[in-house]
Design a protein around this motif. Structure first.
Motif, PDB file in Angstrom:
ATOM      1  N   LYS A 492     103.222 -50.286  54.355  1.00  0.00           N
ATOM      2  CA  LYS A 492     102.875 -48.948  53.874  1.00  0.00           C
ATOM      3  C   LYS A 492     103.027 -48.911  52.363  1.00  0.00           C
ATOM      4  O   LYS A 492     103.884 -49.597  51.791  1.00  0.00           O
ATOM      5  CB  LYS A 492     103.726 -47.860  54.545  1.00  0.00           C
ATOM      6  CG  LYS A 492     105.222 -48.010  54.334  1.00  0.00           C
ATOM      7  CD  LYS A 492     106.007 -46.914  55.041  1.00  0.00           C
ATOM      8  CE  LYS A 492     106.083 -47.111  56.523  1.00  0.00           C
ATOM      9  NZ  LYS A 492     106.990 -48.226  56.923  1.00  0.00           N
ATOM     10  N   GLY A 495     104.528 -42.701  51.067  1.00  0.00           N
ATOM     11  CA  GLY A 495     105.368 -42.020  52.030  1.00  0.00           C
ATOM     12  C   GLY A 495     106.454 -41.212  51.357  1.00  0.00           C
ATOM     13  O   GLY A 495     106.701 -41.337  50.150  1.00  0.00           O
ATOM     14  N   LEU A 499     111.886 -44.091  51.980  1.00  0.00           N
ATOM     15  CA  LEU A 499     110.755 -44.847  52.493  1.00  0.00           C
ATOM     16  C   LEU A 499     111.130 -46.323  52.579  1.00  0.00           C
ATOM     17  O   LEU A 499     111.476 -46.944  51.575  1.00  0.00           O
ATOM     18  CB  LEU A 499     109.536 -44.682  51.573  1.00  0.00           C
ATOM     19  CG  LEU A 499     108.277 -45.440  51.990  1.00  0.00           C
ATOM     20  CD1 LEU A 499     107.706 -44.850  53.276  1.00  0.00           C
ATOM     21  CD2 LEU A 499     107.233 -45.405  50.876  1.00  0.00           C
ATOM     22  N   THR A 536     114.241 -50.178  50.961  1.00  0.00           N
ATOM     23  CA  THR A 536     114.224 -48.734  51.155  1.00  0.00           C
ATOM     24  C   THR A 536     114.311 -48.031  49.811  1.00  0.00           C
ATOM     25  O   THR A 536     115.254 -48.248  49.037  1.00  0.00           O
ATOM     26  CB  THR A 536     115.390 -48.275  52.050  1.00  0.00           C
ATOM     27  OG1 THR A 536     115.269 -48.902  53.328  1.00  0.00           O
ATOM     28  CG2 THR A 536     115.381 -46.763  52.219  1.00  0.00           C
ATOM     29  N   VAL A 565     106.321 -43.160  46.277  1.00  0.00           N
ATOM     30  CA  VAL A 565     107.313 -42.497  47.137  1.00  0.00           C
ATOM     31  C   VAL A 565     107.377 -41.025  46.755  1.00  0.00           C
ATOM     32  O   VAL A 565     107.599 -40.683  45.586  1.00  0.00           O
ATOM     33  CB  VAL A 565     108.702 -43.157  46.990  1.00  0.00           C
ATOM     34  CG1 VAL A 565     109.704 -42.491  47.926  1.00  0.00           C
ATOM     35  CG2 VAL A 565     108.614 -44.651  47.269  1.00  0.00           C
ATOM     36  N   THR A 568     103.522 -38.093  51.517  1.00  0.00           N
ATOM     37  CA  THR A 568     103.137 -38.753  52.766  1.00  0.00           C
ATOM     38  C   THR A 568     101.649 -38.551  53.012  1.00  0.00           C
ATOM     39  O   THR A 568     101.140 -37.442  52.856  1.00  0.00           O
ATOM     40  CB  THR A 568     103.917 -38.151  53.951  1.00  0.00           C
ATOM     41  OG1 THR A 568     105.307 -38.184  53.647  1.00  0.00           O
ATOM     42  CG2 THR A 568     103.650 -38.928  55.219  1.00  0.00           C
TER      43      THR A 568
END
Length: 902
Positions: A492, A495, A499, A536, A565, A568
């Protein structure tokens, strides 16, 4: 012998046994030639896998020129006034300064160069259009220390009066030669948009700004020139010996080195010969050369000594422009290249000009008879550096000696780079593509660093705007061990925080077999090891992820990507009770659209819906990847033609550039009788006047039908999207009478509003419906053979044995009641089983095929039916063939499968 890891010299073979000498002369001579000094020179261009390209920065705002500083820091200027610095050590891009500039027309902050003694004095020179009411462009010098530009140290070297009423041509490139002389290119700064297809030599009263005889061919004006001066420590400049006009010549500026240029946008100076090479951007004209070609020539010029290069009287190899009289509309005879006379009333300099010098390379919009490799279409010729191996003796990324002594030229619009070769007298010998395996998006500056790497600035797609594909790129060449090519894959990219992203280097490659790769990641200041890692991100922001791949032989490849980040992607879903894979005669597609977004409040009324039939189903992939509206997909061929021609250099769908947007064209001509034919002729013949006086390039080699497809696509953009309700039923009735290759595409797309500094994101869902007949040979996976019968124009699967299978991905069996097979029962016979999701998955259909032949079958072929258990949702189908008693005998053959809903 691993040639990728070895280099050879003539000395390697000079004292070997005769057999080896024979090998060296008969085989290795293919790749090397030897000089009297014993140094070997390759005669074959290096393989493209020896180059790696790293994007250092992107999303730039009209980058113009760069200077490579010590330590491979790169400082570059942007036309609207930005000065930016790429720090090699930290891999970051910094804003250094912002000049107040006039950035109308083509003016702005255009050039930058470092003083030859930069490491001691830290001087940088800039060329820019001064902001304010006074129309003047300035060459000045400032100190750059500790990554800061000290604006208070600005020292003015030269100012050039200009006009800011009409477009175009500002040039503005800066270079020093070995003697410390500074060169500055200036455009003709003349009205280029009201020429009626001729040259700008308008001598009517009040039209002085439309007369290039007042600038480019005026010995008393600094525009349309390449100037050569010697900056003085306290400001101002001296005149070096050897310019075009000696100091004190009445009516002539002593700063002039080259005159008679239209827009000498990019040039270079050969450090060995002292020759200057410049690209001159040509006009769009209706006048023809002696060989019948339109004289819309761009030029690459070789300057061995100061001279006059002909504009606006001559172009190319001194082809003569007729003298157009703007008052009477008559075309008279042109000038004499051996003794051109500037008799314009707007000329303030010498009347008799130096003899005109022809171009070394010239080419127009059509395929060139003399230089066929340059291609066709719009053009913006630029001259880059001359490469000498001896200047990079210990440089780790120096180019192959194959390019020793070659000039690199490049094309803003056509996106290519060429290497130009010379004979022993320094005359043009030939040219060849360089780095042709890569596309460059409007290359605007090309320079070599001290370590041998090539730095390239790419301006990007749209003119006068910030472009996502405007980049600073570093290109490295490696002999011997090749550097790995690093590649980042992520599960991904967008988000909300927190994340967690899984990162993989699995797509990285090494062209040298046997190297053991290791992987090093840099994320948020942390170092991670391994081919796959996860990280993360706890706070919103835009994060750079860097991957370095090492091969254990000293070679490293680096790449980076960004993680966003804080926003979404929206969720968009299309719900239906219908089948999501196939259409049938007389069927419909019911639908209901659902959309949600974590950061936004979404109404389904805001979701963009589109529905259409695509005659060539393979085009659906292009549509989905580009986000086009399926309702206008019958014009897809025109869209593809536009994408592959030079149109994108001046136009886009909805962003203003040099030319009008396609949406604006569609709006103007919507409903106009004869508009299609008018625009077809405009594309083929070129012209000007409808959207201002800037000329549109002709495309005479384009087939009329292809031009018509392009026009139909453009005009379709004005029709607007098909308005569909968030819930409804669509009739599937457009395929009647058409080939089986067509598909229906129903698309739902929503773009959110962005959040936490992250730009807007798209959410998308679609249903793609195809013909229910699938050719057996189009399987996605399998272990069977395919036979082709050319006389019958058919292919089929044969040699089927016990355990053979075919697999088709993502098939929806909702409402499917039967599967038909066109089979040829010519073997041991057996059972066809349809399994879900794997060879051993649940069986939803079985059909027995008898041994021997079908009775009454045409040529042995017959359609046979097998029922299907009620099944829902999308699955991978495995069609498995079973007969445990047949041994290695063939069972039967299959031509196609067909799915029935009744």
């Amino acid at each position: 012998m691993n040639e990728s890891k070895n280099k050879y010299s003539c000395a390697d073979f000079a004292f070997k046994a005769p057999a080896i000498l024979f090998l060296a002369t008969s085989v290795l001579a293919i790749a090397f030639s030897c000089t009297n000094s014993g140094k070997s020179r390759p005669t074959v261009a290096p393989d493209s896998t020896r180059y790696t390209r790293t994007v250092l920065a992107e999303g730039l705002d009209e980058p113009m020129q760069m200077v490579i500083l010590p330590g491979n820091d790169v400082l570059f200027v942007e036309r609207k006034g930005g000065v930016r610095l790429y720090k090699d050590a930290t891999k970051e891009l910094r804003a250094v300064a912002n000049f107040e500039v006039f950035s109308g027309i083509e003016d702005g902050l255009l050039g930058v160069v470092a003083d030859p003694d930069y490491e001691k004095n830290h001087w940088l020179y800039f060329y820019y259009a001064v902001a304010g009411e006074q129309a003047v462009s300035r060459l000045s010098r400032m100190e750059f220390r500790n990554d800061s530009l000290l604006r208070s140290t600005e020292t003015v070297i030269l100012e050039i009066p200009t006009q800011r009423i009409y477009c175009c041509h500002s040039a503005g490139y800066l270079k020093f030669d070995r003697a410390g002389n500074l060169y500055l290119s200036t455009g003709d700064n003349t009205n280029a948009e009201e020429t009626a297809g001729y040259t700008p030599v308008d001598e009517r009263p009040g039209r002085e700004l439309s007369d290039d005889q007042a600038t480019a061919s005026n010995t008393n004006d600094l525009r349309g020139k390449i100037l050569r001066i010697k900056p003085l420590p306290g400001g101002g400049y001296a005149i070096p010996e050897g310019n075009l006009f000696p100091k004190g010549t009445a009516g002539a500026r002593p700063e002039i080195y080259v005159m008679g240029a239209r827009n000498p946008y990019r040039y270079s100076i050969d450090d060995e010969t002292g020759y200057l090479y410049f690209g001159d951007v040509g006009p769009d004209t209706e006048m023809k050369a002696s060989d019948g070609e339109l004289m819309s020539f761009d030029e690459i010029n070789q300057v061995r000594e100061p001279g006059y290069y002909g504009w606006p009287y001559f172009l190319g190899n001194n082809q003569i422009f007729g003298k157009y009289d703007y008052a009477t509309g008559e075309l008279g005879p042109g000038k004499d290249p051996s003794k051109p006379m500037n008799e314009s009333p707007n000329n303030t300099g010498l009347k008799e000009l130096p003899p005109a010098k022809p171009a070394m390379i010239w080419y127009g919009k059509n395929n060139s008879t003399y230089f066929p490799q340059v291609g066709n279409g719009g053009a913006t010729a630029m001259a880059g550096p001359v490469y000498y191996s001896k200047h990079f003796k210990k440089a780790p990324y120096k180019l192959s000696d194959y390019y020793d002594g070659k000039l690199f030229i490049y094309e803003w619009i056509r996106g290519w780079v060429m290497a130009v070769s010379f004979d022993e007298s320094g005359n043009f010998k030939g040219m060849e593509p360089f780095l042709e395996h890569w596309n460059f998006d409007a290359p605007v500056d090309m320079q070599f660093a001290s370590d041998g790497a090539i730095y390239m600035l790419e301006y990007g797609t749209n003119w006068f705007s910030k472009n996502t594909n405007a980049r600073l790129v570093r290109i490295e060449y490696a002999e011997g061990n090749r550097r790995p090519v690093a590649s980042i894959e992520m599960d991904k990219q967008y988000g909300a925080a927190p994340l967690t992203v899984k990162l993989s280097a699995g797509g990285s490659i090494d062209h040298d077999e046997g190297d053991k790769l290791s992987f090093r990641w840099r994320v948020e200041g942390e170092n991670k090891q391994g081919e796959t890692v996860s990280h993360t991100f706890t706070k919103p922001g835009i994060y750079d992820v860097e991957l370095t791949v090492s091969d254990g032989e000293g070679g490293e490849g680096t790449t980076s990507n960004r993680i966003y980040v804080g926003n979404t992607p929206p969720e968009v879903h299309i719900h239906t009770s219908a089948n999501r894979s196939f259409y049938w005669d007389g069927s419909t597609l019911d639908y209901a659209v659902e959309a949600s977004d974590r950061e936004d409040s979404v109404s389904v009324a805001d979701v963009s819906l589109a529905f259409g039939y695509i005659p060539n189903g393979k085009d659906a992939a292009l549509v989905l990847s580009g986000g086009q509206d399926p309702s206008s997909l019958r014009y897809l061929k025109g869209q593809q033609l536009i994408a592959n021609l030079d149109c994108r250099s001046c136009h886009s769908i909805d962003k203003e550039s040099v030319g009008p947007t396609y949406q604006a064209v569609a709006a103007r001509y919507r409903g106009t009788p004869g508009a299609e034919g008018l625009l077809v002729n405009k594309i083929i013949d070129g012209g000007s006047g409808n959207w201002g006086e800037r000329a549109m390039s002709p495309h005479p080699e384009l087939a009329e039908e292809d031009a018509r497809e392009m026009v139909r696509y453009i005009l379709s953009l004005g029709a607007g999207q098909q308005q569909l309700a968030p819930q409804g039923v669509l009739r599937l009735d457009s395929h009647s009478g058409r080939d089986a290759d067509g598909v229906y595409l129903f698309s739902a797309r929503y773009t959110d509003h962005g959040a936490n500094g992250i730009p807007p994101l798209n959410g998308h869902d679609h249903i793609l419906l195809r013909n229910p007949l699938l050719q057996a040979e189009d399987f996605d996976a399998g272990n069977v053979r395919i036979a082709t019968v050319t006389t019958a124009f058919m292919s089929y699967v044969y040699g089927i044995q016990n355990g053979s299978y075919l697999s088709f991905r993502d098939i929806d069996l909702t409402h499917v009641r039967r599967i038909g097979y066109r089979a040829q029962a010519s073997g041991a016979g057996g059972t066809i089983e349809v399994h879900l999701d794997s060879i051993g998955g649940p069986v939803v259909s079985r059909l027995e095929i008898p041994a021997g032949n079908f009775s009454g079958a045409e040529n042995g072929w017959k359609e046979v039916m097998g029922s299907v258990d009620e099944t829902h949702d999308v699955h991978d189908l495995y069609v498995v063939f079973v007969n445990g008693d047949a041994g290695d005998k063939a069972l039967f053959s299959i031509d196609w499968l067909k799915f029935y809903n009744r």
